[in-house]
Scaffold this active site. Structure first.
Site, PDB file in Angstrom:
ATOM      1  CD  GLU A  30      -2.764  -1.264   2.595  1.00  0.00           C
ATOM      2  OE1 GLU A  30      -2.463  -0.240   3.364  1.00  0.00           O
ATOM      3  OE2 GLU A  30      -3.030  -2.368   2.832  1.00  0.00           O
ATOM      4  CD  GLU A  60      -3.809  -5.014   5.546  1.00  0.00           C
ATOM      5  OE1 GLU A  60      -3.447  -3.800   5.788  1.00  0.00           O
ATOM      6  OE2 GLU A  60      -5.010  -5.360   5.494  1.00  0.00           O
ATOM      7  CG  PHE A  83       0.981   0.251  11.084  1.00  0.00           C
ATOM      8  CD1 PHE A  83       1.768   1.196  11.947  1.00  0.00           C
ATOM      9  CD2 PHE A  83       0.521   1.014  10.207  1.00  0.00           C
ATOM     10  CE1 PHE A  83       1.836   2.550  11.961  1.00  0.00           C
ATOM     11  CE2 PHE A  83       0.515   2.463  10.049  1.00  0.00           C
ATOM     12  CZ  PHE A  83       1.208   3.214  10.894  1.00  0.00           C
ATOM     13  CG  ASP A  85       0.011  -2.816  14.954  1.00  0.00           C
ATOM     14  OD1 ASP A  85       0.026  -2.749  16.470  1.00  0.00           O
ATOM     15  OD2 ASP A  85       0.811  -2.229  14.488  1.00  0.00           O
ATOM     16  CG  PHE A  86      -2.336  -3.036   9.502  1.00  0.00           C
ATOM     17  CD1 PHE A  86      -3.220  -2.939  10.633  1.00  0.00           C
ATOM     18  CD2 PHE A  86      -2.070  -2.203   8.691  1.00  0.00           C
ATOM     19  CE1 PHE A  86      -3.260  -1.523  11.200  1.00  0.00           C
ATOM     20  CE2 PHE A  86      -2.241  -0.828   8.997  1.00  0.00           C
ATOM     21  CZ  PHE A  86      -2.983  -0.505  10.062  1.00  0.00           C
ATOM     22  CG  HIS A 129      -1.962   2.018  13.963  1.00  0.00           C
ATOM     23  ND1 HIS A 129      -3.406   2.180  14.712  1.00  0.00           N
ATOM     24  CD2 HIS A 129      -2.085   2.063  12.800  1.00  0.00           C
ATOM     25  CE1 HIS A 129      -4.377   2.117  13.623  1.00  0.00           C
ATOM     26  NE2 HIS A 129      -3.566   1.946  12.610  1.00  0.00           N
TER      27      HIS A 129
END
Length: 323
Positions: A30, A60, A83, A85-86, A129
């Site tokens: 992205e 993702e 991130f 976190d994703f 994040h």
């Protein structure tokens, strides 16, 4: 020849050199193309390598799933997840597909893909994040995990990750992106699975990685003023892990403190502690100490966030408790 670069520039230079060397290497994710990446890491590679730095949809699952297919077909993708976190969105593609295809196809399939993603707190980005989730990936057979702490390591380990025939999680820390250091120009490769002694010492071993290496070095400097000579060992890669270097260091110092930013519960520091306990208990003259995040989400408030991130003071206190 050496050149001063930031950590972000060193990552980019590592990708640039490998893209020049191997036309099968490409980047997607992205905003990695014209925008240059969420944190500016891909920079101007979009113009240097037309058609090989590609923006993807905000998915993702698509990013990682397509990277797995491209790698299986003979390319060497570098996929970016904005991130760490994703990563929960695309874990099936990583741990059920990428990690297992070489084994399940009897060695006939290779998955030479790099999955770049930033981790870490300290930016007031709140609980979704700011995490350090490296322990997730070290629990997956078939996946390698890289966490550089310096610009030179960032470049050398990027080259090794791209050249590896297995899926590699390349985790870069947001707090390190602007850190400067001397980096070798041209082709430069640091083998995966080789630790680095960032500071030699004789009284206690501090094992730390990523941003925490810098916290450990600062703590070691303060401890030296009080007569405690700490050795700081950076594993650089968690999988494969250089257990030999860790045991050699502990054998020299007799004491071990492990520092990581991730939550202490089930963190990778526990794995290192277990290895030392199993293979080097007789090397220790005291308990193993861990300095890590508490078992709680990372707060948005800068004041609260600062209290949960492992600090130099917490490292110093852990070391002193062994004396």
């Amino acid at each position: 020849m050496m050149k001063e670069m930031t950590y972000a520039e060193a990552i980019r230079d590592g990708m640039r050199v490998e893209m020049q060397r191997d036309p099968n290497v490409f980047i997607w994710g992205e905003d990695v193309a014209k925008f240059g990446g969420c944190f500016g890491v891909t920079g101007n590679l979009f113009t240097e390598f037309p058609g090989r730095v590609l923006d993807t949809p905000i998915s993702e699952t698509a990013i990682v799933g397509a990277a797995v297919g491209a790698a299986a077909a003979g390319l060497r993708p570098i996929a970016e997840i904005m991130f760490i976190d994703f990563m929960g969105v695309c874990m099936d593609e990583l741990f059920n597909q990428a990690a297992k295809m070489h084994y399940m196809f009897g060695g006939k399939a290779r998955i030479p893909m790099v999955l770049r993603t930033p981790c870490g707190a300290g930016m007031g980005a709140a609980a979704q994040h700011s995490q350090s989730m490296e322990a997730w990936f070290t629990h997956i057979p078939g996946v390698k995990t890289v966490m550089p702490s310096t610009p030179a390591d960032a470049k050398g380990l990027m080259a090794a990750a791209i050249r590896d025939d297995n899926p590699v999680m390349y985790i870069e820390h947001k707090q390190l992106l602007g850190v400067k250091g001397d980096v070798p120009e041209g082709e430069y490769v640091i083998p995966l699975g080789k630790a680095d002694i960032k500071k030699t010492g004789s009284d206690v071993t501090i094992v730390a990685w990523s941003w925490m290496v810098h916290k450990a070095l600062a703590a070691a400097e303060a401890l030296a003023e009080e007569g405690i000579n700490a050795e700081v060992l950076d594993p650089r890669t968690l999988i494969p892990l250089d257990t030999e270097s860790i045991l050699q260091s502990v054998g020299k110092t007799g004491k071990l403190v492990i520092v990581h930013e991730a939550v202490k519960t089930s963190g990778f520091g526990g794995e290192i502690a277990a290895i030392v306990a199993e293979e080097g208990m007789d090397l220790l003259d005291g308990p193993i100490k861990r300095v890590a995040m508490p078992f709680a989400p990372i707060p948005f408030s800068p004041a609260l966030e600062g209290t949960v991130i492992p600090s130099e003071e917490k490292i110093i206190a852990a070391v002193k408790s062994l004396f």
